[in-house]
Design a protein around this motif. Structure first.
Motif, PDB file in Angstrom:
ATOM      1  N   GLU A   1       0.254   5.318   1.161  1.00  0.00           N
ATOM      2  CA  GLU A   1      -0.599   6.272   1.862  1.00  0.00           C
ATOM      3  C   GLU A   1      -0.354   7.661   1.278  1.00  0.00           C
ATOM      4  O   GLU A   1       0.801   8.105   1.198  1.00  0.00           O
ATOM      5  CB  GLU A   1      -0.276   6.274   3.357  1.00  0.00           C
ATOM      6  CG  GLU A   1      -0.467   4.933   4.042  1.00  0.00           C
ATOM      7  CD  GLU A   1      -1.943   4.552   4.130  1.00  0.00           C
ATOM      8  OE1 GLU A   1      -2.246   3.347   4.065  1.00  0.00           O
ATOM      9  OE2 GLU A   1      -2.785   5.460   4.258  1.00  0.00           O
TER      10      GLU A   1
ATOM     11  N   TYR B   1       5.259   4.855   2.102  1.00  0.00           N
ATOM     12  CA  TYR B   1       5.122   3.437   1.802  1.00  0.00           C
ATOM     13  C   TYR B   1       5.909   2.653   2.833  1.00  0.00           C
ATOM     14  O   TYR B   1       6.675   3.226   3.613  1.00  0.00           O
ATOM     15  CB  TYR B   1       5.599   3.132   0.376  1.00  0.00           C
ATOM     16  CG  TYR B   1       7.048   3.486   0.119  1.00  0.00           C
ATOM     17  CD1 TYR B   1       7.422   4.799  -0.169  1.00  0.00           C
ATOM     18  CD2 TYR B   1       8.037   2.512   0.148  1.00  0.00           C
ATOM     19  CE1 TYR B   1       8.740   5.119  -0.393  1.00  0.00           C
ATOM     20  CE2 TYR B   1       9.363   2.830  -0.089  1.00  0.00           C
ATOM     21  CZ  TYR B   1       9.717   4.144  -0.365  1.00  0.00           C
ATOM     22  OH  TYR B   1      11.030   4.471  -0.589  1.00  0.00           O
TER      23      TYR B   1
ATOM     24  N   ASN C   1       0.805  -1.210   0.000  1.00  0.00           N
ATOM     25  CA  ASN C   1       0.000   0.000   0.000  1.00  0.00           C
ATOM     26  C   ASN C   1       0.842   1.265   0.000  1.00  0.00           C
ATOM     27  O   ASN C   1       1.994   1.280   0.442  1.00  0.00           O
ATOM     28  CB  ASN C   1      -0.934  -0.001   1.202  1.00  0.00           C
ATOM     29  CG  ASN C   1      -2.022  -1.045   1.078  1.00  0.00           C
ATOM     30  OD1 ASN C   1      -2.427  -1.407  -0.011  1.00  0.00           O
ATOM     31  ND2 ASN C   1      -2.478  -1.537   2.211  1.00  0.00           N
TER      32      ASN C   1
ATOM     33  N   CYS D   1       3.431  11.183  -0.050  1.00  0.00           N
ATOM     34  CA  CYS D   1       3.072   9.765  -0.006  1.00  0.00           C
ATOM     35  C   CYS D   1       4.100   8.986   0.794  1.00  0.00           C
ATOM     36  O   CYS D   1       5.294   9.292   0.730  1.00  0.00           O
ATOM     37  CB  CYS D   1       2.973   9.188  -1.416  1.00  0.00           C
ATOM     38  SG  CYS D   1       1.499   9.750  -2.286  1.00  0.00           S
TER      39      CYS D   1
ATOM     40  N   HIS E   1      -1.413  11.877   1.262  1.00  0.00           N
ATOM     41  CA  HIS E   1      -2.028  12.983   2.015  1.00  0.00           C
ATOM     42  C   HIS E   1      -1.653  14.308   1.387  1.00  0.00           C
ATOM     43  O   HIS E   1      -0.533  14.460   0.871  1.00  0.00           O
ATOM     44  CB  HIS E   1      -1.517  12.969   3.463  1.00  0.00           C
ATOM     45  CG  HIS E   1      -1.852  11.715   4.184  1.00  0.00           C
ATOM     46  ND1 HIS E   1      -3.093  11.456   4.724  1.00  0.00           N
ATOM     47  CD2 HIS E   1      -1.092  10.621   4.428  1.00  0.00           C
ATOM     48  CE1 HIS E   1      -3.073  10.278   5.276  1.00  0.00           C
ATOM     49  NE2 HIS E   1      -1.884   9.738   5.109  1.00  0.00           N
TER      50      HIS E   1
ATOM     51  N   GLY F   1      -1.772   5.516  -4.690  1.00  0.00           N
ATOM     52  CA  GLY F   1      -2.344   6.160  -3.525  1.00  0.00           C
ATOM     53  C   GLY F   1      -3.809   6.474  -3.797  1.00  0.00           C
ATOM     54  O   GLY F   1      -4.302   6.301  -4.912  1.00  0.00           O
TER      55      GLY F   1
END
Lengths: 112, 110
Positions: free
Chosen positions: B5, B25, B3, B23, B7, B101
């Motif tokens: 992430e 990881y 994944n 981002c 923001h 993302g």
């Protein structure tokens, strides 16, 4: 010239029907993909083919069946369509590994 | 480990200001980190990418920075313009495909 072309752009169909989406790329790329984008814009890999061979099959219902007649084409057939299948489906291609993807313009599927 | 992430999920800036999207990881194997821009009704389009052997890359008003130790990478857009308004996605190579993302909707107000 369109690099990655998908047809149709819009598809509205009833539950239970079977439909296909076609994808063609003229970039000479070896790998093609299908991604599903939900209403929240999240992009999720569905399938990946390299030189006509399936290399990725994520947790996708058996109702979805990709077919790659040659390395320039990757079609997606969906059986017994359900309401939850409504989304935008993107085809993409790349030269693996570690290269950027070229996406098609998407097919908006609406199941009613 | 697969994944990414991203923001923030939404970002609104005034024309001319800068915008930064970050981002993170968790796996250490990734070495290719692209950024995509998706305009309304279109597919995502690659705008810039970076490989793990460099820390920063610039292309006119956009730049990407990578911190492999901290496992995060960021997109920087300077002198934003209304046409920069779109959804931006970070991504990283994971095995044989790309993991994205969740996207950042950037709005540039004139």
């Amino acid at each position: 010239d369109t690099a990655v072309s998908q047809t149709p752009k819009y598809l509205v169909t009833q539950m239970g029907n079977d439909k296909s989406i076609k994808c063609e790329q003229n970039l000479g790329h070896d790998t093609m993909y299908w991604y599903k984008q939900d209403s929240k814009k999240f992009l999720k890999i569905m399938f990946s083919y390299n030189n006509k061979e399936l290399i990725i099959n994520e947790t996708v219902p058996n109702r979805f069946s990709p077919k790659s007649p040659d390395k320039a084409h990757l079609n997606l057939h969906i059986n017994s369509l359900e309401l939850g299948d409504s989304a935008v489906y993107f085809c993409a291609s790349s030269r693996p590994p570690n290269y950027g993807y070229t996406f098609g313009s998407g097919t908006r599927l609406t199941v009613v | 480990g697969e994944n990414v992430e991203q923001h923030p999920s939404t970002l609104s800036v005034q024309e001319g200001d800068s915008a930064v999207i970050k981002c993170t990881y968790s796996d250490s194997a990734s070495n290719y980190f692209p950024w995509y821009k998706q305009e309304l009704g279109k597919g995502p389009q690659l705008i810039i990418d970076i490989r793990s052997n460099v820390g920063e890359k610039k292309d006119q008003r956009i730049a990407v920075t990578l911190n492999k130790t901290a496992k995060h990478f960021s997109l920087h857009i300077t002198e934003t313009q209304p046409e920069d308004s779109a959804v931006y996605f970070c991504a990283k190579q994971f095995n044989n495909d790309m993991r994205f993302g969740a996207g950042t909707r950037l709005t540039v107000k004139p």
